[in-house]
Design a protein around this motif. Structure first.
Motif, PDB file in Angstrom:
ATOM      1  N   LEU A 182      18.695  -9.412 -39.960  1.00 28.02           N
ATOM      2  CA  LEU A 182      19.594  -9.297 -41.107  1.00 28.02           C
ATOM      3  C   LEU A 182      19.530 -10.552 -41.971  1.00 28.02           C
ATOM      4  CD1 LEU A 182      22.624  -7.571 -39.364  1.00 28.02           C
ATOM      5  CD2 LEU A 182      20.894  -6.532 -40.821  1.00 28.02           C
ATOM      6  N   ARG A 183      19.343 -11.738 -41.360  1.00 29.33           N
ATOM      7  CA  ARG A 183      19.170 -12.964 -42.144  1.00 29.33           C
ATOM      8  C   ARG A 183      17.881 -12.913 -42.949  1.00 29.33           C
ATOM      9  NH1 ARG A 183      21.049 -15.426 -37.482  1.00 29.33           N
ATOM     10  NH2 ARG A 183      18.967 -16.058 -36.885  1.00 29.33           N
ATOM     11  N   ILE A 184      16.804 -12.364 -42.349  1.00 26.17           N
ATOM     12  CA  ILE A 184      15.527 -12.240 -43.065  1.00 26.17           C
ATOM     13  C   ILE A 184      15.676 -11.266 -44.232  1.00 26.17           C
ATOM     14  CG2 ILE A 184      13.172 -11.352 -42.871  1.00 26.17           C
ATOM     15  CD1 ILE A 184      13.088 -12.522 -40.072  1.00 26.17           C
ATOM     16  N   GLU A 185      16.426 -10.170 -44.031  1.00 26.70           N
ATOM     17  CA  GLU A 185      16.659  -9.223 -45.129  1.00 26.70           C
ATOM     18  C   GLU A 185      17.427  -9.870 -46.267  1.00 26.70           C
ATOM     19  OE1 GLU A 185      18.476  -5.462 -44.476  1.00 26.70           O
ATOM     20  OE2 GLU A 185      16.532  -4.510 -44.414  1.00 26.70           O
ATOM     21  N   ARG A 186      18.426 -10.692 -45.933  1.00 32.06           N
ATOM     22  CA  ARG A 186      19.179 -11.396 -46.982  1.00 32.06           C
ATOM     23  C   ARG A 186      18.275 -12.384 -47.717  1.00 32.06           C
ATOM     24  NH1 ARG A 186      23.395 -11.156 -43.150  1.00 32.06           N
ATOM     25  NH2 ARG A 186      22.889 -13.214 -42.375  1.00 32.06           N
ATOM     26  N   LEU A 187      17.377 -13.057 -46.972  1.00 38.10           N
ATOM     27  CA  LEU A 187      16.444 -13.991 -47.602  1.00 38.10           C
ATOM     28  C   LEU A 187      15.483 -13.246 -48.517  1.00 38.10           C
ATOM     29  CD1 LEU A 187      15.258 -16.853 -47.830  1.00 38.10           C
ATOM     30  CD2 LEU A 187      13.841 -16.323 -45.857  1.00 38.10           C
ATOM     31  N   ALA A 188      15.008 -12.071 -48.095  1.00 29.92           N
ATOM     32  CA  ALA A 188      14.091 -11.289 -48.921  1.00 29.92           C
ATOM     33  C   ALA A 188      14.786 -10.829 -50.200  1.00 29.92           C
ATOM     34  CB  ALA A 188      13.570 -10.078 -48.145  1.00 29.92           C
ATOM     35  N   ASP A 189      16.072 -10.538 -50.107  1.00 26.13           N
ATOM     36  CA  ASP A 189      16.828 -10.090 -51.284  1.00 26.13           C
ATOM     37  C   ASP A 189      17.223 -11.255 -52.182  1.00 26.13           C
ATOM     38  OD1 ASP A 189      18.111  -8.142 -52.866  1.00 26.13           O
ATOM     39  OD2 ASP A 189      20.035  -8.651 -51.959  1.00 26.13           O
ATOM     40  N   LYS A 190      17.216 -12.479 -51.626  1.00 29.40           N
ATOM     41  CA  LYS A 190      17.666 -13.642 -52.391  1.00 29.40           C
ATOM     42  C   LYS A 190      16.802 -13.905 -53.613  1.00 29.40           C
ATOM     43  CE  LYS A 190      19.581 -18.114 -51.513  1.00 29.40           C
ATOM     44  NZ  LYS A 190      19.940 -19.047 -50.494  1.00 29.40           N
ATOM     45  N   GLY A 191      15.533 -13.630 -53.527  1.00 28.94           N
ATOM     46  CA  GLY A 191      14.660 -13.855 -54.664  1.00 28.94           C
ATOM     47  C   GLY A 191      14.874 -12.852 -55.774  1.00 28.94           C
ATOM     48  N   GLY A 192      15.643 -11.833 -55.516  1.00 29.30           N
ATOM     49  CA  GLY A 192      15.954 -10.855 -56.545  1.00 29.30           C
ATOM     50  C   GLY A 192      15.080  -9.618 -56.454  1.00 29.30           C
ATOM     51  N   ILE A 193      15.582  -8.551 -57.022  1.00 29.45           N
ATOM     52  CA  ILE A 193      14.851  -7.292 -57.078  1.00 29.45           C
ATOM     53  C   ILE A 193      13.703  -7.470 -58.057  1.00 29.45           C
ATOM     54  CG2 ILE A 193      15.020  -4.875 -57.753  1.00 29.45           C
ATOM     55  CD1 ILE A 193      17.976  -5.078 -56.836  1.00 29.45           C
ATOM     56  N   ARG A 194      12.524  -7.019 -57.671  1.00 25.47           N
ATOM     57  CA  ARG A 194      11.344  -7.251 -58.492  1.00 25.47           C
ATOM     58  C   ARG A 194      10.557  -5.979 -58.769  1.00 25.47           C
ATOM     59  NH1 ARG A 194      10.429 -12.838 -58.639  1.00 25.47           N
ATOM     60  NH2 ARG A 194      11.799 -13.937 -57.237  1.00 25.47           N
ATOM     61  N   SER A 195      11.166  -4.821 -58.549  1.00 21.58           N
ATOM     62  CA  SER A 195      10.481  -3.566 -58.859  1.00 21.58           C
ATOM     63  C   SER A 195      11.456  -2.621 -59.559  1.00 21.58           C
ATOM     64  CB  SER A 195       9.947  -2.909 -57.589  1.00 21.58           C
ATOM     65  OG  SER A 195      11.008  -2.435 -56.802  1.00 21.58           O
ATOM     66  N   GLU A 196      10.909  -1.737 -60.377  1.00 15.56           N
ATOM     67  CA  GLU A 196      11.757  -0.806 -61.116  1.00 15.56           C
ATOM     68  C   GLU A 196      12.457   0.162 -60.175  1.00 15.56           C
ATOM     69  OE1 GLU A 196      11.350   2.663 -64.439  1.00 15.56           O
ATOM     70  OE2 GLU A 196       9.907   1.020 -64.494  1.00 15.56           O
ATOM     71  N   SER A 197      11.779   0.610 -59.136  1.00 18.03           N
ATOM     72  CA  SER A 197      12.422   1.520 -58.188  1.00 18.03           C
ATOM     73  C   SER A 197      13.546   0.807 -57.446  1.00 18.03           C
ATOM     74  CB  SER A 197      11.394   2.075 -57.210  1.00 18.03           C
ATOM     75  OG  SER A 197      10.821   1.026 -56.459  1.00 18.03           O
ATOM     76  N   GLY A 198      13.355  -0.476 -57.133  1.00 15.90           N
ATOM     77  CA  GLY A 198      14.414  -1.242 -56.499  1.00 15.90           C
ATOM     78  C   GLY A 198      15.597  -1.429 -57.421  1.00 15.90           C
ATOM     79  N   LEU A 199      15.333  -1.558 -58.705  1.00 17.79           N
ATOM     80  CA  LEU A 199      16.398  -1.736 -59.689  1.00 17.79           C
ATOM     81  C   LEU A 199      17.219  -0.464 -59.839  1.00 17.79           C
ATOM     82  CD1 LEU A 199      17.513  -3.837 -61.657  1.00 17.79           C
ATOM     83  CD2 LEU A 199      15.980  -2.919 -63.378  1.00 17.79           C
ATOM     84  N   ARG A 200      16.574   0.687 -59.788  1.00 14.17           N
ATOM     85  CA  ARG A 200      17.289   1.959 -59.945  1.00 14.17           C
ATOM     86  C   ARG A 200      18.215   2.249 -58.767  1.00 14.17           C
ATOM     87  NH1 ARG A 200      15.985   4.746 -64.193  1.00 14.17           N
ATOM     88  NH2 ARG A 200      14.017   4.379 -65.256  1.00 14.17           N
ATOM     89  N   THR A 201      17.866   1.751 -57.588  1.00 17.10           N
ATOM     90  CA  THR A 201      18.684   2.009 -56.401  1.00 17.10           C
ATOM     91  C   THR A 201      19.530   0.823 -55.988  1.00 17.10           C
ATOM     92  OG1 THR A 201      16.862   1.351 -54.961  1.00 17.10           O
ATOM     93  CG2 THR A 201      17.024   3.691 -55.519  1.00 17.10           C
TER      94      THR A 201
END
Length: 187
Positions: free
Chosen positions: A73-92
């Motif tokens: 879960l810490r790794i998932e938070r770190l991966a999300d920390k850089g921000g959403i970087r895809s259009e599909s990720g932005l829509r969801t």
């Protein structure tokens, strides 16, 4: 009690989590590698342990209460920390997620959303306020609103109220025509 599978593959436990996961890009690469996780739906997604009464569900995956799952879960938070970087990720993306735009150095946080619009803010410490942008997912543009003295984006409740005004056809609130730019996410 470790479950043994006939096609068991090496996986990482909490003590073996790689210490080089310091950047969001490295964390995203780790999460994208399927060999780091168990594919058996009857066992914990991360460590392969059998479930007990303390299991945790997150993102459609079920984890046991072991330390390695907390590391995941810490790794998932770190991966999300850089921000959403895809259009599909932005829509969801949900409220609270971070969005990285190509023209900006710092990522924005989504404060309010509808099917079409996102209102995102980031702190502006020099003025003790926030900078905001409104994202139109249909027209693929972003920018400030078209009001002369646009304020009221400081809190999440303010952003939700501005979103309601944006969605209301009776008001004249829209994304500024002069200051809108094409929607480009950071690579």
């Amino acid at each position: 009690m470790r479950a043994t599978l006939p096609n068991a593959r090496p996986h990482l436990t909490g003590a073996q989590m790689p210490s080089k996961l310091r950047t969001p890009a490295a964390a995203r690469a780790h999460l994208a590698d399927p060999t780091n996780f168990w594919d058996n739906e009857e066992l914990c997604y991360v460590c392969g342990e059998s479930f007990d009464s303390l299991n945790v569900e997150c993102g459609g995956k079920i984890f046991c209460a072991e330390r390695c799952c907390d590391a995941y879960l810490r790794i998932e938070r770190l991966a999300d920390k850089g921000g959403i970087r895809s259009e599909s990720g932005l829509r969801t993306a949900r409220v609270g997620a971070r969005v990285a735009f190509a023209e900006e150095k710092l990522a924005y946080t989504i404060q309010a959303r509808s099917e079409r619009y996102l209102i995102c803010t980031k702190p502006f410490n020099a003025r003790r306020t926030v900078l905001y942008t409104i994202v139109d997912l249909v027209d693929q543009i972003r920018g400030p609103d078209n009001l002369l003295f646009s304020n009221g984006y400081e809190t999440r409740a303010d952003c939700e109220q501005r979103l309601a005004e944006l969605l209301d056809p009776e008001t004249c609130v829209d994304i500024s025509h002069r200051r809108r730019i094409p929607l480009k996410l950071a690579a």
